[in-house]
Design a protein around this motif. Structure first.
Motif, short mmCIF file in Angstrom:
data_model
loop_
_atom_site.label_atom_id
_atom_site.label_comp_id
_atom_site.label_asym_id
_atom_site.label_seq_id
_atom_site.Cartn_x
_atom_site.Cartn_y
_atom_site.Cartn_z
N THR A 20 0.83 -1.20 0.00
CA THR A 20 0.00 0.00 0.00
C THR A 20 0.86 1.25 0.00
OG1 THR A 20 -1.75 -1.16 1.19
CG2 THR A 20 -1.80 1.24 1.27
N ARG A 21 1.90 1.25 0.83
CA ARG A 21 2.80 2.40 0.89
C ARG A 21 3.45 2.66 -0.47
NH1 ARG A 21 5.98 0.61 4.42
NH2 ARG A 21 7.87 0.20 3.22
N TYR A 22 3.90 1.62 -1.12
CA TYR A 22 4.57 1.82 -2.41
C TYR A 22 3.59 2.20 -3.52
CZ TYR A 22 9.21 0.55 -0.79
OH TYR A 22 10.42 0.55 -0.15
N LEU A 23 2.36 1.70 -3.47
CA LEU A 23 1.35 2.18 -4.42
C LEU A 23 1.19 3.69 -4.29
CD1 LEU A 23 -1.71 -0.27 -4.40
CD2 LEU A 23 -0.28 0.33 -6.36
N ALA A 24 1.06 4.16 -3.06
CA ALA A 24 0.87 5.59 -2.83
C ALA A 24 2.09 6.38 -3.29
CB ALA A 24 0.61 5.84 -1.35
N ILE A 25 3.27 5.89 -2.96
CA ILE A 25 4.49 6.63 -3.31
C ILE A 25 4.68 6.69 -4.82
CG2 ILE A 25 7.02 6.56 -3.19
CD1 ILE A 25 6.69 5.44 -0.33
N LEU A 26 4.46 5.59 -5.52
CA LEU A 26 4.61 5.62 -6.98
C LEU A 26 3.65 6.62 -7.60
CD1 LEU A 26 5.07 1.86 -7.99
CD2 LEU A 26 6.83 3.63 -7.76
N ALA A 27 2.39 6.63 -7.14
CA ALA A 27 1.41 7.58 -7.67
C ALA A 27 1.81 9.01 -7.34
CB ALA A 27 0.02 7.28 -7.12
N ALA A 28 2.33 9.24 -6.14
CA ALA A 28 2.76 10.58 -5.75
C ALA A 28 3.96 11.03 -6.57
CB ALA A 28 3.09 10.62 -4.27
N CYS B 272 -12.53 7.92 -18.21
CA CYS B 272 -11.86 7.82 -16.92
C CYS B 272 -12.32 6.59 -16.15
CB CYS B 272 -12.10 9.09 -16.10
SG CYS B 272 -11.29 9.09 -14.48
N PHE B 273 -13.64 6.45 -16.02
CA PHE B 273 -14.15 5.34 -15.21
C PHE B 273 -14.39 4.08 -16.05
CE2 PHE B 273 -14.84 9.01 -12.57
CZ PHE B 273 -14.55 8.53 -11.31
N GLY B 274 -14.94 4.23 -17.24
CA GLY B 274 -15.21 3.05 -18.06
C GLY B 274 -13.99 2.37 -18.62
N ASP B 275 -12.97 3.15 -18.98
CA ASP B 275 -11.76 2.57 -19.54
C ASP B 275 -10.77 2.12 -18.47
OD1 ASP B 275 -12.51 2.88 -22.19
OD2 ASP B 275 -11.54 4.84 -22.41
N TYR B 276 -10.71 2.81 -17.33
CA TYR B 276 -9.64 2.56 -16.36
C TYR B 276 -10.13 1.98 -15.03
CZ TYR B 276 -6.74 5.01 -19.70
OH TYR B 276 -6.08 5.37 -20.85
N TYR B 277 -11.10 2.60 -14.41
CA TYR B 277 -11.53 2.12 -13.10
C TYR B 277 -12.14 0.72 -13.17
CZ TYR B 277 -10.85 6.27 -10.15
OH TYR B 277 -10.31 7.29 -9.41
N THR B 278 -12.62 0.32 -14.33
CA THR B 278 -13.23 -0.99 -14.49
C THR B 278 -12.20 -2.10 -14.71
OG1 THR B 278 -13.46 -0.60 -16.87
CG2 THR B 278 -15.36 -0.06 -15.46
N ARG B 279 -10.95 -1.75 -14.86
CA ARG B 279 -9.91 -2.75 -15.11
C ARG B 279 -9.64 -3.58 -13.85
NH1 ARG B 279 -6.70 -2.10 -19.57
NH2 ARG B 279 -4.84 -2.85 -18.46
N THR B 280 -9.20 -4.80 -14.06
CA THR B 280 -8.73 -5.60 -12.95
C THR B 280 -7.28 -5.23 -12.63
OG1 THR B 280 -8.18 -7.36 -14.52
CG2 THR B 280 -10.31 -7.51 -13.41
N GLY B 281 -6.72 -5.87 -11.62
CA GLY B 281 -5.34 -5.56 -11.23
C GLY B 281 -5.24 -4.74 -9.98
N LEU B 282 -6.19 -3.83 -9.78
CA LEU B 282 -6.31 -3.05 -8.55
C LEU B 282 -7.78 -3.01 -8.16
CD1 LEU B 282 -4.08 0.10 -9.29
CD2 LEU B 282 -3.46 -1.86 -7.87
N SER B 283 -8.05 -2.96 -6.86
CA SER B 283 -9.43 -2.80 -6.38
C SER B 283 -9.88 -1.36 -6.55
CB SER B 283 -9.52 -3.20 -4.90
OG SER B 283 -8.81 -2.26 -4.10
N LEU B 284 -11.17 -1.12 -6.43
CA LEU B 284 -11.67 0.26 -6.50
C LEU B 284 -11.09 1.10 -5.37
CD1 LEU B 284 -15.44 -0.03 -7.50
CD2 LEU B 284 -13.51 0.77 -8.90
N ALA B 285 -10.93 0.52 -4.18
CA ALA B 285 -10.35 1.27 -3.07
C ALA B 285 -8.91 1.66 -3.39
CB ALA B 285 -10.42 0.44 -1.79
N GLN B 286 -8.15 0.77 -3.99
CA GLN B 286 -6.77 1.09 -4.37
C GLN B 286 -6.74 2.14 -5.47
OE1 GLN B 286 -5.67 -2.99 -5.25
NE2 GLN B 286 -4.24 -3.05 -3.51
N ARG B 287 -7.66 2.06 -6.40
CA ARG B 287 -7.70 3.05 -7.48
C ARG B 287 -8.04 4.44 -6.95
NH1 ARG B 287 -6.90 1.12 -12.39
NH2 ARG B 287 -7.07 -1.12 -12.74
#
Length: 228
Positions: free
Chosen positions: A34-42, A149-164
């Motif tokens: 979780t920490r590294y997900l946040a850091i990479l996005a930041a 934004c939501f239909g192309d990306y948020y619907t993808r697998t690999g990350l949960s909605l909370a992670q996205r």
């Protein structure tokens, strides 16, 4: 360049703060993935390409899968734009290749060009409320938000909605100047179970990489999101 050789005093203090004091604070710890997900996005939000190249191998060694990393990079397109995302996609591909990770990775799309708007609206409503089922009709950009934004990306697998939602918060926090959207996505995070305490930890774990002004602004936006 090895900063321990060229700038030893700075390297010592930064390493102590970023990799010891912040990571091990008893009240602000996050699990490593979780920490590294946040850091990479930041790092992407702040356009810290050199730092991203340093941190990505650590992220892969501490629980992030190649798919998770790629999903962070892809989703950045919506919040940073292709112009600011592309260098990070290229850097990611370079590092994956160096580590023997075969490309392309397995596809994660769950929508088609025909149903992306419908599925994007469903995700928006799940995250922000039933009123989003009509919001896409308000303007062209609202329709694009739902479909792209939501239909192309948020619907993808690999990350949960909370992670996205968490990485979206980090994109916005780190680039600055997006406080209205940051407050809205703080609320979206809370709707997905990422509560005030969790988001505060996310901000504090990113302080070494984005600095204090934007971190303080983010904490203010979190507070606004919980106010009645």
């Amino acid at each position: 360049m090895n900063l321990q050789k060229t700038d030893p005093e700075f390297a010592q203090r930064f390493a102590h703060f970023a990799f010891d004091e912040v990571v091990n604070d008893e009240t602000q710890q996050l699990e490593a993935p979780t920490r590294y997900l946040a850091i990479l996005a930041a790092l992407m939000g702040s356009q810290g390409l050199d730092a991203y190249r340093e941190i990505l191998p650590l992220a892969l060694d501490n629980g992030l899968t190649p798919v998770m990393v790629k999903e962070v990079v892809y989703q950045a397109t919506d919040y940073l734009g292709y112009a600011r995302m592309l260098a990070f996609l290229n850097a990611t591909n370079d590092i994956f290749t160096q580590r023997g990770i075969s490309l392309p990775l397995a596809g994660q799309a769950t929508t088609t060009l025909e149903n992306r708007l419908e599925k994007g609206i469903e995700v928006q409503a799940q995250m922000f409320g039933e009123q989003m089922k009509e919001a896409w009709k308000a303007s062209t950009i609202n329709r694009w938000l739902a479909a792209n934004c939501f239909g192309d990306y948020y619907t993808r697998t690999g990350l949960s909605l909370a992670q996205r939602e968490m990485i979206t918060f980090c994109f916005l926090m780190a680039q600055g100047g997006c406080e209205p959207q940051l407050t809205a996505h703080a609320k979206g995070n809370m709707n997905m179970g990422n509560d005030q305490a969790f988001l505060t930890k996310v901000v504090l774990q990113c302080v070494p990489y984005i600095g204090y002004p934007r971190s303080l602004n983010a904490l203010t936006c979190i507070q606004k999101a919980v106010e009645p």
